[in-house]
Each structure stands twice: as C-alpha cells, then as structure tokens.
Scaffold this motif. Structure first.
Motif, short mmCIF file in Angstrom:
data_model
loop_
_atom_site.label_atom_id
_atom_site.label_comp_id
_atom_site.label_asym_id
_atom_site.label_seq_id
_atom_site.Cartn_x
_atom_site.Cartn_y
_atom_site.Cartn_z
N TYR B 115 54.91 32.69 47.69
CA TYR B 115 54.27 34.00 47.23
C TYR B 115 55.11 34.17 45.94
N SER B 118 54.06 34.83 42.23
CA SER B 118 53.38 36.05 41.78
C SER B 118 54.09 37.21 41.72
N SER B 175 48.62 36.16 45.16
CA SER B 175 47.95 37.30 45.59
C SER B 175 46.80 36.92 46.42
N SER B 176 46.18 35.68 45.67
CA SER B 176 44.72 35.52 46.25
C SER B 176 45.20 34.58 47.52
N VAL B 178 47.31 35.36 49.81
CA VAL B 178 47.53 36.01 50.54
C VAL B 178 46.32 36.78 51.10
N ASN B 221 38.15 37.67 45.37
CA ASN B 221 39.07 36.87 44.27
C ASN B 221 38.22 36.35 43.17
#
Lengths: 446, 302
Positions: B115, B118, B175-176, B178, B221
């Motif tokens: 992550y 991001s 973010s996508s 997650v 998304n």
C-alpha cells in the motif's frame, strides 16, 4: 434543547473571542502608540514592504542579508521576502497580479515586457520615480533599448546578460581543436563530424531542443538581419529559410555533431547535470551568460567564445538583455518607499558589495568598479559579457518575436524535426502556415 | 395527530445537521462552487489574468476544434493513456489483492508494504525519483545492461515515453487493491467449496465465482480511476513536461500551458469545461453499461 443552544453559543463566543485575541496580540505589541504618532508627525509611518524574487540559494542569502541591512538603516520599514525557484515562478506571480495581491517590489524578467505592457499596466514607469531613484548611474542608451517598452521604463536593470558558446578546453585539446577557432556554421559541422568519427561517444555540440531553437534564432537573424516578426505582424521567415534551418539541424543530429535529442532532452535547462558533459564527452554549448556560475561550479576547464557566424551575415544574432529588473507593482500603497528601497538596492556601496554578482554582472559602472576593487568580481563572467557586448546584435527583440506562443511552437517544431516526426520541408510548411494564421488572429485583436 | 410532532422533530434535527456541516458547506461554496462557476463565466471571455475580461461568446469553444494545433494531439495522448493505464491498474491491483488474500504468516506486513506507493501518491518527489530511475544512465538501464540489453531511452524516445510515465500511475495501485481485498473477503467460502466439489479448477473458480462477485468493485474502481486518469497532471509534468515531441502532452498540460504560459485563461477555462463535460459523459456511459456486467446480490434494485 435551549440548554444545548446556549452551550453552543457560549462555545462560539469563546472561539470568536479567542481568535480575536490571537489576531490582535502581535499588533498590540508592535504598533506605535497612536497618541505618540499624532504628537510626532515627522516620524514616518511604520510600513511593511513585500519584496519578491526567484533564483538560486546564493541569491536568496545575499538578498535577505541586504534587506536586513536596509531595515537597520530605516527602522520604520519592514521588509518581507518572498522567494523561490524559477520553475513556476511566473505562474505564481501572475496569479498574485490577477488577484491584486502582488508584492510591492518585484524582480521581473525582460521576457515579460509584452505581457506586462500590452494589458493592464502591471508595473510603475520608473521614469516617473526619478525623485527617489537615481537613474543617472545607468547608461541611458541601455535603459532605453533593453529596459523600456513603448517608452515605459519597466524597472531598474539588475544585470547585463548576453549569449555565447561555452566550451570545454580539455575536450578541444583532446581532439586538436584550436581554441582561437573562428566558428562558422560550416566548420562547426566539419569539425563536429571529425570528432564523432574519432570517438562515437563524443559530440561537439551539447544541445536540448530548447537551446537548439535559441541557437538557430541567431542563424536566422544572421540571414535576415531584421526582427523575426515585424511590428506590423509580418512574418519575416520564408518557407525556404525555415527549411534550410531545419535541414541544418537535422544534419547536426544525423552526423553526430550534436548529442541526440533522445538523451539531451532529459537535461533541458540543466545541461550542467548531463553526465556526458560532466565526463567531458561534449565539447561546447550555447548559453545565456547568466547561467554560467552554475557551470563554473564543476571541475571542468572552461572557456567562452562568441556564436558561429556565416559569410555575408547581416547581423551577429548575439542577444543582449538585462535578464532581470527590479520593479514597483502598480497596486502598491507605498510607491515612494518602494522606489527608495530599489534606489538603495542598486546604488548603495554596501548593498552592491553584499549582493556581488548573484544577479549577474551589475548594470552600472559604479557597481562593477566597486566589485572589482574589492576583488569580488568574477572575471570569467565579466569577460564573457564583454565578448558578447563586442559582438552584440543590432536587433533588440520586439514583443511579438518574444511571444510565448511563438516560442513554444518553434521549440515544438524543432523537436518534431529532431525526433524525425516531420521532414524539414513539412516542418517549415507547418510552422509557416500556423504562424501566418496566428499573426492574423493577433492583428485582428489589436 | 401522531404524525405531526414527529415531522417537527425531524425538521429540528435537520437544522442541527446543517449547523454541523456548515464548515464543509462554506468550504464547498468558496473553494469549489465559486471557482467552478467563475471558470464557466471566464470560458466565454478573453480573460488573460492581466486584462479586464471581455465577452466573446463561443469563440473559445470554436477555437479548440478549428485553430489549436495542439488540441488533437493532447486528446489523443490522453485517450491512449486512459485506455492503457486504467485497465492495467485494475488488473494489477486485482492480482496483488488475490495474492494478499492468501492466509499466510505476516500477511499484514506485506499488505502495508504494497500500500505504501499510494501513500506517496502523485507527489513531486516520486516523480523526480522515477525520472532518475528511467534516465539513460539510470538504474533500469544498468539493470538491463547486466543482461546485455542495450540502453533504452525510456523518457527520451517519443514512442515509449508515454508508456514509462503511465507506469507511475499503475504503480500506485494501493487504493484499488484495498477495495479488491475487502471485496474478496466478502465472498462466502461456501461458494468455493461448492465449486470444488463440482470439480472446478482454480481458473474456473476465479472466472465463475470470484470475478462475478467482484464486479461491483471493478465498476467502482473503473469509474474512479477513469476520472482520475483524465485529470492526471503532476507526474507527467514533472517527469517530461509534455515532451519529447509532445508525446506525453496530456490534456491537463494543454490547459496549464494555455492558462499560465500563453495567458489565455479564458480559453483554458473553456478547455477545462470541455474536459468536465467529457468526463461526465464517459462516466454516464459506464453507469449505463453497468446493468449488463455488474452483479449485485440484491438484484441491483437500489
């Protein structure tokens, strides 16, 4: 319910009171007692002037130091510096001007003349402030030619800037190029080809598309000997001339005289960071002389010569300019104080000594003398400026030729040619047709 | 008689609600609504930041399609970028999410690591770093030279530069990812068990169980990433500033250049509005298409 509302109101009241307090505390400490001010009217009112400039770290340090000195001499003036890097500076300043919050005193670039005078008057005509600013220390001809636009003096020049070719002495020695070579466009090509034959990693010319465009402007001026775009919106470049210029550029690249755009383009405006230049694999490059200090920081053994020339040239094409000026914002409330500060900034001995050459070679004789007497002048840069002045072009670029859109289009076309997207003929046709259309549009607007 | 007081109570709560969101409302009006309307107004003028704007009708809008030599190039570059970066990012995020969905010791650590990009998201520092990685003398080329592959001008070659710049966006898939991960967690285990009993291979399980149940998240998304991709500016601007030879000259750069470099704020506003309308239309089309491919457990009635 009522209780909650009353609690809320109390909280809000407290908040307001608190913020009001924090807001007024410093003012309460600093402001002079109003009764005192009234009884002593001769004491000047306390003011704060915002001063803005862009540039490298050394310039920030020196300017801040000078501002502190001025504050000590003039206890009623508080100076507030706003400074940063050149990248994006103009955007920021424009936003401030549009919003009416531009700094009182600002460093201005001579490329902005056209924008600053063809619309609302952004800066005050310095000619009207001669009661406070001593302009006699400057060469009147220089002020009229390079710092004025339509008779309006946009500011006080901070330096003299020119153009030249910076070269690597060791590179020249290695490939047996005499340093006193008089460069022409022809021998530039010939010697460049030889160099590249000897070592396929070496290129005589270091140039990103941007600089290639500026260098070729000199070529164009040597051919036509006039403005690129006349004041009456005539485009002075013919398709034939443009084709010739683009063909020459392609030849430079194809023959290995100039470093390929593919790798040069990554160091646009920062060729001092180009690893090939640092390793000494590139021979020379076209430069605005104000950028020289950046190149002199390295260990390279450098020299400077004037631009290549051609037979029967009508003009040298060596651009001279002021680079930067100090101007007074037309929206300021303290015109007089701004002017006084600028006067001190350029004419005071201590200020001159502290500032040194952080804005290039100073524009006044007095400042240059003061610096060289104190042993603070950089002889390399002053010599370079002198070489440029000896070869100075007779054409002072008019606003139309400096038009940003024209410049962007020109750079773009050079890229298209250099990256083989367009042939020289196609590029010449495209540029010519687009410019004719643009100029007609501009003409109809004014 | 019973209903009346209740309504009054609701009204009362409404006022309280408004009071609490006042800061947001003020922020929205001052920082978003006003600039939005102002730019619409400017788009019909010749405003250049230094003059007093003059109304010129639809000239700015006509100009885009008839006179601006950079318009079609920037539209082309933007479309290619969106069509390349958005699907790649979604596929990449889904793949990583599937990997991170495996029960393994210390999985939370890996999730955090993946992550991280991001969190840095779109910052100038990352862009500069990216530039250094892909320079001619950069790390990537040195790595390639180990395998005796000739150095590639990742950013200097007009044919590859757009691809290189798009990689940054794809790299920021956190973010996508997650969202996908949350979606994967929601899929009932029984479905996989049932599929296994029926003899479905892993690939078939993915195709007939995982993917259909994830479509709402793919949809979300897709919408978000498409909107973002159209507006992308910082990273390409810092890395290549539109070059070489206008090969990464995104639409947002066209707006920026016209507004701040050529002082055509009015025209730049018009360009922004065209983009705004285009994004709305494209988003609407994606929404319209959703009944055909997005699966909702409740039948999609809400």
């Amino acid at each position: 319910m009522k209780k909650m509302i009353s609690i809320l109101l109390t909280i809000m009241l407290l908040l307001v009171a608190f913020s009001a307090c924090t807001g007024s505390t410093p003012a309460g400490n600093d402001a002079p007692d109003p009764t005192k001010a009234a009884s002593a009217p001769e004491k000047p009112e306390d003011i704060t002037l915002r001063v803005s400039w862009w540039g490298p770290e050394a310039r920030h340090q020196a300017t801040l130091e000078v501002m502190e000195m001025y504050e000590k001499l003039n206890s009623h003036v508080k100076l507030q510096g706003e400074y940063g890097d050149w990248n994006g500076w103009y955007d920021k300043l424009l936003t401030q001007i549009a919003g009416g919050t531009a700094p009182d005193v600002m460093q201005v670039n001579d490329r902005w003349y056209y924008d600053f005078t063809s619309n609302k008057q952004v800066v005050i005509d310095m000619n009207t402030l001669t009661d406070y600013v001593d302009l006699t220390t400057f060469d009147k001809n220089f002020l009229d030619t390079y710092c004025s636009y339509n008779g309006i003096l946009l500011g006080v020049p901070l330096g003299v800037n020119g153009t030249g070719m910076l070269y690597n002495k060791d590179f020249f020695a290695k490939y047996g190029i005499p340093e006193d070579t008089v460069w022409t466009w022809d021998n530039l090509m010939e010697i460049g080809i030889e160099v590249h034959k000897k070592d396929s990693n070496a290129y005589l010319l270091c140039s990103d598309p941007n600089e290639m465009m500026t260098l070729m402007r000199a070529y164009i001026k040597q051919k036509i000997g006039t403005q690129l775009i006349a004041d009456d919106y005539t485009f002075n470049l013919s398709k034939e001339l443009l084709t010739e210029v683009f063909q020459y550029t392609v030849d430079l690249l194809d023959n290995g005289v100039a470093e390929p755009f593919e790798s040069a383009v990554l160091y646009t405006n920062v060729s001092n960071e180009n690893p090939k230049w640092i390793r000494g694999e590139l021979g020379m490059q076209f430069k605005y002389l104000s950028l020289l200090p950046r190149y002199l920081e390295s260990d390279l053994n450098l020299g400077i010569v004037t631009l290549p020339v051609m037979e029967g040239l009508k003009d040298t094409g060596v651009l001279i300019s002021t680079g930067n000026l100090m101007s007074v914002y037309s929206g300021t409330k303290h015109v007089e104080e701004c002017a006084k500060f600028i006067n001190w900034f350029v004419n005071d001995k201590d200020a001159i000594l502290t500032l040194g050459e952080v804005r290039g070679i100073p524009a006044t004789d007095f400042a240059r003398k003061t610096l060289s007497e104190a042993g603070k002048g950089n002889t390399f840069v002053s010599d370079a400026v002198n070489i440029a002045l000896e070869n100075a072009s007779n054409i002072v670029e008019n606003g139309l030729s400096q038009n940003q859109e024209f410049e962007a289009l020109l750079i773009d076309t050079f890229e298209q040619v250099g990256f083989k997207r367009l042939t020289p003929e196609e590029a010449a046709n495209f540029l010519y047709d687009t410019m004719i259309e643009k100029l007609e549009e501009l003409k109809s607007q004014n | 008689m019973k209903i009346k007081p209740r309504i009054r109570e609701i009204n009362k709560y409404q006022y309280w609600g408004y009071l609490f969101i006042t800061p947001w409302i003020i922020g929205f009006i001052v920082l978003q609504l006003y600039p939005l309307l102002a730019s619409l107004n400017y788009s019909f003028t010749d405003f250049n930041m230094l003059n007093d704007p003059r109304y010129i009708g639809f000239q700015n809008y006509i100009r885009m399609f008839t006179k601006d030599v950079n318009f079609s190039q920037s539209v082309k570059v933007t479309l290619i970028r969106v069509l390349f970066a958005v699907p790649m990012k979604i596929i990449f995020a889904l793949m990583v999410a599937m990997l991170l969905n495996i029960r393994l010791k210390g999985m939370n650590f890996y999730r955090t690591i993946f992550y991280l990009p991001s969190i840095f998201g779109g910052s100038v520092a990352i862009s500069v770093l990216w530039k250094f990685l892909f320079m001619r003398e950069g790390l990537i080329n040195r790595l390639l030279s180990v395998f005796s592959i000739k150095p590639v001008d990742w950013l200097g070659n007009p044919d590859i530069a757009l691809f290189t710049v798009s990689l940054v966006t794809i790299w920021e898939f956190g973010s996508s990812m997650v969202l996908f991960l949350a979606g994967l967690k929601q899929i009932p285990r029984e479905l996989y068990e049932a599929a296994k009993i029926d003899g479905a291979s892993l690939l078939k399980q993915f195709y007939y169980v995982t993917l259909p149940l994830l479509t709402p998240i793919v949809f979300f998304n897709l919408v978000m990433q498409t909107i973002n991709a159209f507006q992308e500016f910082t990273t390409p601007f810092v890395i290549t500033s539109g070059g070489p030879a206008k090969s990464t000259y995104l639409y947002a750069m066209l707006i920026y250049e016209n507004g701040f470099k050529f002082l055509k704020m009015g025209y730049a506003s018009a360009l922004s509005w065209l983009m705004f309308i285009a994004i709305i239309i494209i988003t609407a089309l994606v929404f319209k298409s959703s009944p055909y491919w997005v699966y909702y457990g409740d039948g999609g009635s809400t």
